[in-house]
Motif scaffolding. Structure first.
Motif, PDB file in Angstrom:
ATOM      1  N   GLN A   1      18.463 -32.049 100.511  1.00 59.47           N
ATOM      2  CA  GLN A   1      19.699 -31.398 100.075  1.00 59.47           C
ATOM      3  C   GLN A   1      20.951 -32.079 100.621  1.00 59.47           C
ATOM      4  OE1 GLN A   1      17.436 -30.072 102.143  1.00 59.47           O
ATOM      5  NE2 GLN A   1      18.531 -29.560 104.028  1.00 59.47           N
ATOM      6  N   ASN A   2      20.807 -32.877 101.667  1.00 59.15           N
ATOM      7  CA  ASN A   2      21.933 -33.612 102.245  1.00 59.15           C
ATOM      8  C   ASN A   2      22.013 -35.044 101.720  1.00 59.15           C
ATOM      9  OD1 ASN A   2      22.670 -31.392 103.932  1.00 59.15           O
ATOM     10  ND2 ASN A   2      20.944 -31.921 105.237  1.00 59.15           N
ATOM     11  N   LYS A   3      21.231 -35.330 100.685  1.00 63.43           N
ATOM     12  CA  LYS A   3      21.157 -36.655 100.070  1.00 63.43           C
ATOM     13  C   LYS A   3      20.611 -37.727 101.025  1.00 63.43           C
ATOM     14  CE  LYS A   3      24.063 -35.704  96.250  1.00 63.43           C
ATOM     15  NZ  LYS A   3      23.461 -34.448  95.945  1.00 63.43           N
ATOM     16  N   ILE A   4      19.822 -37.284 102.000  1.00 62.89           N
ATOM     17  CA  ILE A   4      19.156 -38.208 102.918  1.00 62.89           C
ATOM     18  C   ILE A   4      17.795 -38.576 102.327  1.00 62.89           C
ATOM     19  CG2 ILE A   4      18.117 -38.461 105.208  1.00 62.89           C
ATOM     20  CD1 ILE A   4      20.288 -36.459 106.199  1.00 62.89           C
ATOM     21  N   ASN A   5      17.553 -39.866 102.155  1.00 61.39           N
ATOM     22  CA  ASN A   5      16.260 -40.322 101.646  1.00 61.39           C
ATOM     23  C   ASN A   5      15.185 -40.037 102.688  1.00 61.39           C
ATOM     24  OD1 ASN A   5      17.628 -41.287  99.412  1.00 61.39           O
ATOM     25  ND2 ASN A   5      17.589 -43.405 100.081  1.00 61.39           N
ATOM     26  N   VAL A   6      14.122 -39.354 102.272  1.00 59.28           N
ATOM     27  CA  VAL A   6      13.062 -38.969 103.205  1.00 59.28           C
ATOM     28  C   VAL A   6      11.751 -39.708 102.955  1.00 59.28           C
ATOM     29  CG1 VAL A   6      14.084 -36.713 103.678  1.00 59.28           C
ATOM     30  CG2 VAL A   6      12.369 -36.926 101.864  1.00 59.28           C
ATOM     31  N   ILE A   7      11.564 -40.231 101.742  1.00 59.13           N
ATOM     32  CA  ILE A   7      10.331 -40.953 101.414  1.00 59.13           C
ATOM     33  C   ILE A   7      10.605 -41.894 100.249  1.00 59.13           C
ATOM     34  CG2 ILE A   7       9.440 -39.227  99.775  1.00 59.13           C
ATOM     35  CD1 ILE A   7       6.620 -39.785 100.991  1.00 59.13           C
ATOM     36  N   SER A   8       9.883 -43.001 100.228  1.00 63.64           N
ATOM     37  CA  SER A   8       9.932 -43.896  99.067  1.00 63.64           C
ATOM     38  C   SER A   8       8.536 -44.470  98.860  1.00 63.64           C
ATOM     39  CB  SER A   8      10.954 -45.020  99.265  1.00 63.64           C
ATOM     40  OG  SER A   8      10.558 -45.897 100.293  1.00 63.64           O
ATOM     41  N   PHE A   9       8.243 -44.808  97.615  1.00 65.07           N
ATOM     42  CA  PHE A   9       6.967 -45.441  97.293  1.00 65.07           C
ATOM     43  C   PHE A   9       7.069 -46.077  95.916  1.00 65.07           C
ATOM     44  CE2 PHE A   9       6.759 -40.955  96.182  1.00 65.07           C
ATOM     45  CZ  PHE A   9       6.355 -40.969  94.852  1.00 65.07           C
ATOM     46  N   ARG A  10       6.155 -46.999  95.661  1.00 64.27           N
ATOM     47  CA  ARG A  10       6.041 -47.641  94.354  1.00 64.27           C
ATOM     48  C   ARG A  10       4.662 -47.330  93.794  1.00 64.27           C
ATOM     49  NH1 ARG A  10       9.116 -53.465  94.552  1.00 64.27           N
ATOM     50  NH2 ARG A  10      11.129 -52.621  95.211  1.00 64.27           N
ATOM     51  N   ARG A  11       4.566 -47.378  92.474  1.00 62.24           N
ATOM     52  CA  ARG A  11       3.261 -47.167  91.850  1.00 62.24           C
ATOM     53  C   ARG A  11       3.220 -47.802  90.470  1.00 62.24           C
ATOM     54  NH1 ARG A  11       3.126 -41.011  89.435  1.00 62.24           N
ATOM     55  NH2 ARG A  11       5.374 -40.790  89.267  1.00 62.24           N
ATOM     56  N   HIS A  12       2.012 -48.070  90.025  1.00 58.55           N
ATOM     57  CA  HIS A  12       1.743 -48.511  88.661  1.00 58.55           C
ATOM     58  C   HIS A  12       1.103 -47.341  87.930  1.00 58.55           C
ATOM     59  CE1 HIS A  12       1.971 -52.486  90.645  1.00 58.55           C
ATOM     60  NE2 HIS A  12       2.445 -52.882  89.471  1.00 58.55           N
ATOM     61  N   VAL A  13       1.608 -47.069  86.732  1.00 62.96           N
ATOM     62  CA  VAL A  13       1.127 -45.946  85.939  1.00 62.96           C
ATOM     63  C   VAL A  13       0.702 -46.475  84.570  1.00 62.96           C
ATOM     64  CG1 VAL A  13       1.672 -43.634  85.061  1.00 62.96           C
ATOM     65  CG2 VAL A  13       2.861 -44.501  87.092  1.00 62.96           C
ATOM     66  N   LEU A  14      -0.509 -46.134  84.158  1.00 68.44           N
ATOM     67  CA  LEU A  14      -1.014 -46.505  82.841  1.00 68.44           C
ATOM     68  C   LEU A  14      -0.615 -45.399  81.867  1.00 68.44           C
ATOM     69  CD1 LEU A  14      -2.754 -48.603  81.297  1.00 68.44           C
ATOM     70  CD2 LEU A  14      -4.736 -47.145  81.820  1.00 68.44           C
ATOM     71  N   ILE A  15       0.189 -45.764  80.853  1.00 65.77           N
ATOM     72  CA  ILE A  15       0.789 -44.761  79.966  1.00 65.77           C
ATOM     73  C   ILE A  15       0.498 -45.095  78.507  1.00 65.77           C
ATOM     74  CG2 ILE A  15       2.974 -43.716  79.216  1.00 65.77           C
ATOM     75  CD1 ILE A  15       4.024 -44.123  82.004  1.00 65.77           C
ATOM     76  N   LYS A  16       0.230 -44.066  77.730  1.00 62.39           N
ATOM     77  CA  LYS A  16      -0.026 -44.209  76.297  1.00 62.39           C
ATOM     78  C   LYS A  16       1.193 -44.777  75.578  1.00 62.39           C
ATOM     79  CE  LYS A  16      -2.611 -39.906  76.357  1.00 62.39           C
ATOM     80  NZ  LYS A  16      -2.647 -38.526  75.850  1.00 62.39           N
ATOM     81  N   CYS A  17       0.929 -45.603  74.581  1.00 63.79           N
ATOM     82  CA  CYS A  17       1.976 -46.047  73.662  1.00 63.79           C
ATOM     83  C   CYS A  17       2.059 -45.049  72.528  1.00 63.79           C
ATOM     84  CB  CYS A  17       1.661 -47.428  73.108  1.00 63.79           C
ATOM     85  SG  CYS A  17       1.719 -48.740  74.337  1.00 63.79           S
ATOM     86  N   SER A  18       3.213 -44.936  71.926  1.00 63.79           N
ATOM     87  CA  SER A  18       3.374 -43.936  70.870  1.00 63.79           C
ATOM     88  C   SER A  18       2.871 -44.397  69.512  1.00 63.79           C
ATOM     89  CB  SER A  18       4.847 -43.520  70.743  1.00 63.79           C
ATOM     90  OG  SER A  18       5.636 -44.623  70.357  1.00 63.79           O
ATOM     91  N   LYS A  19       2.978 -45.670  69.200  1.00 63.14           N
ATOM     92  CA  LYS A  19       2.677 -46.123  67.849  1.00 63.14           C
ATOM     93  C   LYS A  19       1.629 -47.223  67.755  1.00 63.14           C
ATOM     94  CE  LYS A  19       7.289 -44.945  66.258  1.00 63.14           C
ATOM     95  NZ  LYS A  19       7.932 -44.473  67.449  1.00 63.14           N
TER      96      LYS A  19
END
Length: 156
Positions: A134-152
């Motif tokens: 709530q004070n705009k203090i960053n508390v955690i960060s991470f990166r990830r790869h996500v496999l996502i459906k294509c629409s068409k």
């Protein structure tokens, strides 16, 4: 009234875009206690006020893996609602302590994307998420790869 669309298709994401997620969550003592019990994390800095008051922060700390889980959850509607799988998580960094009563928010930057080499009806999204309080203090960060459906796209 219109229905809520859970997540986005691969094509909807734009590299460089930053998404401020609409959901947020205030951490209650019951959240922290239940998570500690479910995960068998018996460290007293999370569950014993008397002990925690004598430690560095002087109060109960929220379990770090609860913070991680909540921030991932706050992103689902926008990032992984149409996901086939989260492929990995990397560079998880706890940047600041989280306390009972803190409210958590999340933002995600789209770092890269590509069509899957194995099946062209899906793509791999690479993102970095930052959780902040709530004070705009960053508390955690991470990166990830996500496999996502294509629409068409049709499977080739």
């Amino acid at each position: 009234m219109h229905t809520n669309s859970m997540g986005n298709f691969f094509e909807d994401f734009i590299v460089g875009e930053e998404i401020y997620h609409a959901l947020s969550k205030t951490i209650f003592e019951s959240d922290n206690n239940l998570f500690s019990l479910l995960t068998m994390n018996a460290h007293p800095v999370h569950t014993n006020i008397n002990y925690a008051e004598k430690q560095q922060h002087g109060q109960l700390l929220v379990v770090g893996t609860l913070v991680f889980s909540l921030i991932v959850g706050l992103t689902v509607t926008d990032i992984s609602g149409k996901a086939i799988a989260n492929l990995d998580y990397e560079n998880v960094k706890h940047l600041a302590p989280v306390f009972i009563g803190d409210t958590l928010y999340a933002k995600t930057k789209i770092l890269d994307k590509r069509i899957s080499r194995k099946s062209t009806d899906r793509g791999i999204l690479y993102v970095e998420t930052i959780g902040y309080n709530q004070n705009k203090i960053n508390v955690i960060s991470f990166r990830r790869h996500v496999l996502i459906k294509c629409s068409k796209r049709e499977k080739e």
